[in-house]
Design an enzyme around this catalytic site. Structure first.
Site, PDB file in Angstrom:
ATOM      1  CE1 TYR A 131       0.945  -0.410   4.561  1.00  0.00           C
ATOM      2  CE2 TYR A 131      -0.093   1.744   4.433  1.00  0.00           C
ATOM      3  CZ  TYR A 131       0.716   0.645   4.973  1.00  0.00           C
ATOM      4  OH  TYR A 131       1.451   1.125   6.315  1.00  0.00           O
TER       5      TYR A 131
ATOM      6  NE  ARG B 147      -6.176 -19.821   3.889  1.00  0.00           N
ATOM      7  CZ  ARG B 147      -5.162 -20.674   4.495  1.00  0.00           C
ATOM      8  NH1 ARG B 147      -5.436 -21.783   4.400  1.00  0.00           N
ATOM      9  NH2 ARG B 147      -4.484 -20.257   5.335  1.00  0.00           N
TER      10      ARG B 147
ATOM     11  CE  LYS C  86       3.056   3.106   3.460  1.00  0.00           C
ATOM     12  NZ  LYS C  86       3.194   3.062   4.576  1.00  0.00           N
TER      13      LYS C  86
ATOM     14  CD  GLU D 199       9.752   1.340  10.471  1.00  0.00           C
ATOM     15  OE1 GLU D 199       9.757   2.497   9.498  1.00  0.00           O
ATOM     16  OE2 GLU D 199       9.737   0.265  10.180  1.00  0.00           O
TER      17      GLU D 199
ATOM     18  CG  LEU E 185       8.235   2.241   4.835  1.00  0.00           C
ATOM     19  CD1 LEU E 185       7.727   1.063   3.912  1.00  0.00           C
ATOM     20  CD2 LEU E 185       6.830   2.993   4.941  1.00  0.00           C
TER      21      LEU E 185
HETATM   22  N1  PDD Z   1       2.776   4.837   7.311  1.00  0.00           N
HETATM   23  N2  PDD Z   1       7.486   3.641   8.935  1.00  0.00           N
HETATM   24  C1  PDD Z   1       6.416   3.059   8.975  1.00  0.00           C
HETATM   25  C2  PDD Z   1       6.387   1.536   9.611  1.00  0.00           C
HETATM   26  C3  PDD Z   1       5.273   3.390   8.017  1.00  0.00           C
HETATM   27  O1  PDD Z   1       3.983   2.762   8.262  1.00  0.00           O
HETATM   28  C4  PDD Z   1       5.386   4.819   7.689  1.00  0.00           C
HETATM   29  C5  PDD Z   1       3.960   5.265   6.921  1.00  0.00           C
HETATM   30  C6  PDD Z   1       6.468   5.437   7.701  1.00  0.00           C
HETATM   31  C7  PDD Z   1       6.607   6.880   7.061  1.00  0.00           C
HETATM   32  O2  PDD Z   1       6.557   6.518   5.620  1.00  0.00           O
HETATM   33  P1  PDD Z   1       5.999   7.785   4.577  1.00  0.00           P
HETATM   34  O3  PDD Z   1       6.839   9.170   5.058  1.00  0.00           O
HETATM   35  O4  PDD Z   1       6.296   7.551   3.143  1.00  0.00           O
HETATM   36  O5  PDD Z   1       4.627   8.063   4.994  1.00  0.00           O
HETATM   37  C8  PDD Z   1       7.615   4.711   8.286  1.00  0.00           C
HETATM   38  C9  PDD Z   1       1.541   5.602   6.609  1.00  0.00           C
HETATM   39  C10 PDD Z   1       1.539   6.746   6.795  1.00  0.00           C
HETATM   40  C11 PDD Z   1       0.415   4.499   7.155  1.00  0.00           C
HETATM   41  O6  PDD Z   1       0.434   3.436   7.423  1.00  0.00           O
HETATM   42  O7  PDD Z   1      -0.609   5.109   7.299  1.00  0.00           O
END
Ligand code: PDD
Length: 287
Positions: free
Chosen positions: A33, A101, A151, A183, A207
């Protein structure tokens, strides 16, 4: 007005949009996503988000059923149809519906990927009062899988982390592995010490945030010193400031870590300045 969403080539009212119970996103969390923010009706950091999406898909041998140009058109169409001024666009690609499945990946020629996008209206996103107060975090162990650079929609543990934070009277959790912070549950994290901005280096452990890349670029342009290395919770608690970045929160100050207040519990100047710079610059490059 009912929200108009996009599903596999169609723009539909959300009540009419459906995906099969056999979709691998639903059965196997076999999907990736992106979350892209919208300010003034314009999309922020689209090139970064589309490049990361391509990379996530490539790492998982998954195909995107549209071109990147078409994807931008879909984003813009959703902004227009929903009259979105401030908020986010959520995009998800899954390995589709093989009709049953099975652990093995289906043949992509017979099972096209599923593509879903929808908007989330968040008036006041840029002017969020929380950014003036800062947030509290707790630390939790990072027990996620080893490819956090992809992601994926496997978000059960980050969701549990948010709930652990809530239960502890905090707003979010910072995850720790082998003694070092990886993170936040949905964001990249930073500390500031003696004017230096410290954030974990990129690897498969975190990420590769699109907001992180932009903020580090703007920090360097503003002659701020950035050090990319891991840090511990104890070091963070002794820092002058802390903050996190994500597409949905931009730059968000952190004023308490595991019950220890930073800079007397007040939002610091570096996080405040970076938030301002990020909002100004990304508004300029929004498309
Ligand atoms: N999340 N690390 C993780 C685990 C994340 O899920 C996200 C983003 C980030 C930051 O990435 P970016 O700057 O590209 O949004 C770092 C999104 C916003 C979410 O899951 O809603």
């Amino acid at each position: 007005m009912s929200r108009i969403v996009y599903v596999n080539g169609n723009y539909l009212p959300e009540e009419e949009a459906t995906v099969s119970i056999f979709d691998r996103g639903f059965l196997m969390a076999d999907g990736v996503y992106e979350v892209t923010s919208v300010l003034d009706g314009k999309i922020l950091e689209f090139p970064g988000h589309s490049a990361r999406l391509e990379r996530s898909l490539r790492e998982l041998d998954m195909a995107l059923p549209v071109t990147m140009d078409e994807l931008l058109t879909i984003h813009r169409e959703l902004v227009a149809r929903n009259e979105l001024v401030e908020g986010m666009i959520y995009l998800q690609v899954t390995r589709g519906n093989p009709g049953d499945r099975d652990f093995a990946f289906p043949d992509p020629a017979a099972t096209p990927s599923t593509l879903v996008l929808f908007t989330q209206s968040k008036p006041g996103l840029a002017d969020n009062p929380v950014a003036k107060k800062g947030i509290k975090v707790i630390s939790i162990e990072d027990i996620r899988w080893g490819r956090r650079d992809i992601k994926t929609v496997q978000l059960l543990y980050p969701s549990m982390g948010k709930m652990m934070a809530k239960k502890a009277g905090a707003d979010d959790a910072w995850m720790v592995e082998d003694g070092f912070v990886t993170e936040g549950t949905s964001n990249n994290v930073y500390i500031v010490k003696d004017g230096k901005i410290i954030t974990r280096q990129l690897s498969q452990d975190i990420l590769h945030g699109i907001t992180r890349a932009a903020v580090l670029r703007y920090a360097a342009e503003a002659q701020m010193e950035v050090v990319e290395r891991a840090f511990t919770i104890a070091e963070a608690q002794a820092a002058d400031e802390a903050f996190f970045t994500s597409a949905s929160a931009f730059v968000m100050p952190v004023v308490e870590i595991d019950g220890v207040a930073l800079s007397e519990g007040k939002v610091g100047p570096v996080a405040t300045r970076l938030r301002e710079i990020y909002l100004d610059e990304s508004r300029k490059t929004a498309i």
